[in-house]
Design an enzyme around this catalytic site. Structure first.
Site, PDB file in Angstrom:
ATOM      1  N   GLU A  73      59.029  26.352  61.423  1.00  0.00           N
ATOM      2  CA  GLU A  73      58.131  25.252  61.041  1.00  0.00           C
ATOM      3  C   GLU A  73      58.058  25.041  59.533  1.00  0.00           C
ATOM      4  O   GLU A  73      57.597  24.002  59.073  1.00  0.00           O
ATOM      5  CB  GLU A  73      56.709  25.417  61.600  1.00  0.00           C
TER       6      GLU A  73
ATOM      7  N   ASP B 110      43.831  32.924  70.999  1.00  0.00           N
ATOM      8  CA  ASP B 110      44.500  34.149  70.572  1.00  0.00           C
ATOM      9  C   ASP B 110      43.497  34.958  69.749  1.00  0.00           C
ATOM     10  O   ASP B 110      43.320  34.743  68.548  1.00  0.00           O
ATOM     11  CB  ASP B 110      45.738  33.790  69.737  1.00  0.00           C
TER      12      ASP B 110
ATOM     13  N   GLU C 201      46.774  29.385  57.924  1.00  0.00           N
ATOM     14  CA  GLU C 201      47.466  30.056  59.023  1.00  0.00           C
ATOM     15  C   GLU C 201      48.772  29.300  59.190  1.00  0.00           C
ATOM     16  O   GLU C 201      48.854  28.319  59.920  1.00  0.00           O
ATOM     17  CB  GLU C 201      46.617  30.045  60.298  1.00  0.00           C
TER      18      GLU C 201
ATOM     19  N   HIS D  73      49.930  35.003  70.415  1.00  0.00           N
ATOM     20  CA  HIS D  73      50.652  33.836  70.930  1.00  0.00           C
ATOM     21  C   HIS D  73      52.034  33.700  70.292  1.00  0.00           C
ATOM     22  O   HIS D  73      52.875  32.962  70.798  1.00  0.00           O
ATOM     23  CB  HIS D  73      49.826  32.550  70.710  1.00  0.00           C
TER      24      HIS D  73
END
Length: 349
Positions: A136, A35, A127, A285
């Site tokens: 998440e 990406d 990230e 992505h």
């Protein structure tokens, strides 16, 4: 400790294991590094902050293949502690060795919340963003690192995150629903009765879809409904990220979904660098997160689409995301729907 609380702790541990195992395969790392918007934004965002990094100690939270750690060394970091809980840490060691940075980068395998660092740090880089930003729940680890390891006045990269929403017309949904009216012409069998069943399967789902939305599909200017300053936001606030939105449609169309995306900002002396996952920008992505309405609503120029949206961790698995939506579209008022992210990381049995 009660039996129930012990079971919840065991379940959470198993959920974490499933999550970290998903990052042990090459595919997810290939997708992220390939990406270019994501990886180049981090590279430039780190290099733009070289004054904050040069000669300083950096913590890379969820380091993966250590590409961000290496970018920090390129920016002049004296030392980088790269914390990674998944098995990809072994490959990261090889990458660091191949790039001759073993003296600069120390890889620490383990969960951020359980490892010990030799010293406090000047900079945190991570990230951490998931689908719809918060899927998440990795931001919690960044905040834990901030509170335990970041020196006063330290730097967090990126430093701000923003969430946006807009009504859309997803033409794929319309094509799939209209397909059943074409079967008779193609094969001589009338299947128009499948329309309602197809609508139930496609639109009346409670799952958050992750797809690419084109700018032509977006029916209004986006509304920003939340902003998170990573220097001040708390884990308690992440339990319920709530905001309101008010949009006005561009013209005549059909609203069959609402679309969520996010941006994160790296500070800069001249101007900040923004990594944005908007449909109006180059695709990443993360794509966009889509909330399908139970039924499409016809709109015209200036039809108002308004409401409140709440993002929160799933009760069953805190790494999963739930979204509750209260909305009105013109005279179609006071509707509610609750969504959840699909089982990319399933609950353990």
């Amino acid at each position: 400790m009660s039996l129930n609380s012990k079971k919840r702790k065991l379940d959470r541990s198993a959920q974490d294991n499933v999550y970290f195992e998903s990052y042990s395969d090459v595919t997810v790392h290939e997708e992220m590094i390939a990406d270019k918007v994501r990886t180049n934004s981090y590279r430039l965002g780190i290099l733009k902050n070289y004054k904050a990094i040069k000669g300083k100690v950096v913590l890379d939270v969820g380091a993966g293949t250590c590409v961000l750690s290496i970018f920090c060394v390129h920016a002049g970091a004296k030392k980088v502690y790269a914390v990674e809980a998944s098995a990809i840490a072994e490959q990261a060691k090889e990458i660091v060795k191949l790039n001759k940075m073993e003296d600069k980068i120390t890889i620490i395998k383990g969960m951020l919340e359980t490892v010990e660092l030799p010293e406090n740090v000047d900079v945190i880089v991570s990230e951490w963003m998931g689908y719809a930003l918060l899927h998440e729940s990795m931001l919690n680890s960044v905040l834990f690192a901030r509170d335990k390891w970041l020196k006063p006045g330290g730097c967090i990269l990126p430093s701000v995150a923003e969430l946006y929403i807009a009504p859309i017309n997803d033409p794929v949904v319309e094509d799939r629903l209209n397909f059943w009216s074409t079967v008779k012409d193609q094969y001589g069998v009338d299947m128009t009765c499948m329309y309602d069943f197809a609508r139930k399967c496609i639109m009346m789902t409670s799952e958050i879809a992750v797809n690419s939305v084109t700018m032509e599909d977006v029916l209004s200017h986006p509304a920003k409904f939340a902003e998170l300053d990573l220097h001040t936001v708390t884990t308690e606030q992440l339990e319920s990220v709530k905001g309101s939105f008010n949009c006005e449609c561009f013209g005549s169309s059909s609203v069959n979904a609402l679309c969520i995306w996010f941006s994160v900002t790296f500070p800069g002396e001249d101007r900040p660098l923004v990594l944005c996952t908007s449909p109006f920008k180059q695709e990443t992505h993360w794509k966009q997160s889509i909330l399908y309405l139970d039924e499409a609503v016809e709109v015209t120029q200036d039809t108002k689409v308004a409401g409140e949206i709440t993002l929160s961790p799933s009760v069953k698995n805190p790494r999963h995301l739930c979204v509750h939506l209260d909305y009105s579209i013109g005279e179609y008022t006071n509707k509610s729907k609750t969504f959840s992210m699909g089982d990319g990381y399933p609950d353990p049995e």
